[in-house]
Enzyme design. Structure first.
Site: not given
Length: 352
Positions: A170-171, A196, A289, A292
């Site tokens: 993700s991030t 993501h 973050m 998930d």
């Protein structure tokens, strides 16, 4: 203290909608708005926001130029780009991330209310703020196309090899993938990736990774065979699942509801891999973050597969890997620069 946010967009409607929506989150305070970067410069100095939402197309100075200026000034402000992203605009989105943007979000088209975006914007603002607070290592030099060392890894693959490599991020994940994937040689079992990411932007990221890697990297297509020697990425706004039968896998793209506010979601990919590939699954969870991927790794562990997580020291945000570690389902935590080697070492332990 609430996260102080400055909203920068040339549309009065967008500024008001984002501001009004964020006002409902007690952890966020909108301290100001600006309709172009020149006004934003003054407000950054006076208001000292923690996070800025930034459009790319604005009068007097475009967002990318301003973002690069902030980077040169080593500004402490985290930036979340909110812009109209199309196939043509995806290169600008990539350039924005290269220039230091923490997140890139697609501004809705006419068929979708800007309020729908603002509703999830709070999550990304918190992620950007958390990422900015952590030390980020200097960006590495562009990675050359990977070259296999020693015997070609393709020799490791038997005719009925059932192994799968599944990756979630993700991030900070685009940067992490740019270190992981080019470090892997050609000829490995299939690699499936969930990052993501907004729709349209995902293809540009896959295209860039394809240029860096010694094997094919591209967006997945619905109901195609999952073959050795290639990496398939989930398209933005589609969950990527593994279907078919063991040893003869196929992709499945669905638009079922978001999981952990995300579509695609890492948990769904990992769970589907565990169900079909079982002990032949090698799961890798990178920076991001939230949580998930943790429950997906739990499914992989129960099926007999192996789980690797990015170590806290190299994560932009140690959220998703931490959740998996706290759940007790990670076999090894590895800094991103050593992750390619760890994947190769553990791949030999995953039953073919």
């Amino acid at each position: 203290m609430p996260i102080k946010v400055l909203v920068v967009d040339d549309s009065a409607m967008v500024r008001k909608t984002i501001s009004d929506t964020l006002a409902h989150d007690p952890d966020i305070e909108v301290v100001g708005v600006a309709n172009d970067p020149l006004i934003a410069m003054d407000k950054v100095a006076r208001l000292q926001p923690d996070v800025m939402t930034l459009d790319m197309e604005m009068p007097r100075m475009d967002g990318l130029t301003y973002l690069r200026q902030l980077q040169k000034e080593r500004s402490p402000v985290a930036v979340v780009v909110v812009s109209s992203l199309t196939q043509q605009g995806s290169q600008i989105a990539l350039d924005a991330m290269d220039a230091g943007a923490s997140e890139v979000l697609a501004k809705p088209d006419g068929s979708m209310s800007i309020g729908a975006l603002a509703g999830k914007l709070a999550f990304h603002i918190k992620a950007a703020h958390a990422a900015k607070k952590r030390f980020r290592p200097a960006a590495s030099a562009p990675v050359a196309r990977a070259v296999s060392q020693g015997p070609a890894p393709v020799a490791m693959l038997g005719r009925h090899d059932k192994r799968l490599i599944v990756v979630g991020a993700s991030t900070g994940g685009v940067e992490a993938l740019s270190q992981l994937l080019p470090g892997l040689p050609a000829g490995l079992p299939p690699i499936l990736v969930v990052q993501h990411i907004p729709a349209f932007f995902s293809k540009a990221v896959a295209d860039r990774l394809n240029q860096l890697c010694g094997y094919q990297v591209r967006e997945a297509v619905h109901d195609e065979p999952i073959l050795p020697g290639q990496c398939l990425m989930a398209p933005g706004n589609f969950h990527l699942l593994v279907a078919g039968v063991p040893g003869s896998y196929r992709t499945r793209l669905v638009q079922s509801p978001p999981v952990h506010y995300c579509r695609p979601a890492v948990d769904l990919l990992f769970r589907s891999a565990a169900e079909l590939a079982g002990k032949h699954t090698l799961a890798v969870l990178l920076t991001g973050m939230g949580s998930d991927g943790a429950l997906g790794m739990q499914a992989v562990r129960r099926a007999g597969g192996i789980n690797l997580a990015e170590h806290e020291d190299s994560c932009v945000i140690y959220g998703m890997p931490r959740a998996a570690v706290q759940l007790g389902v990670v076999d090894q935590s590895v800094p991103i620069e050593r992750m390619p080697q760890a994947v190769m070492e553990h791949l030999s332990l995953v039953g073919a």
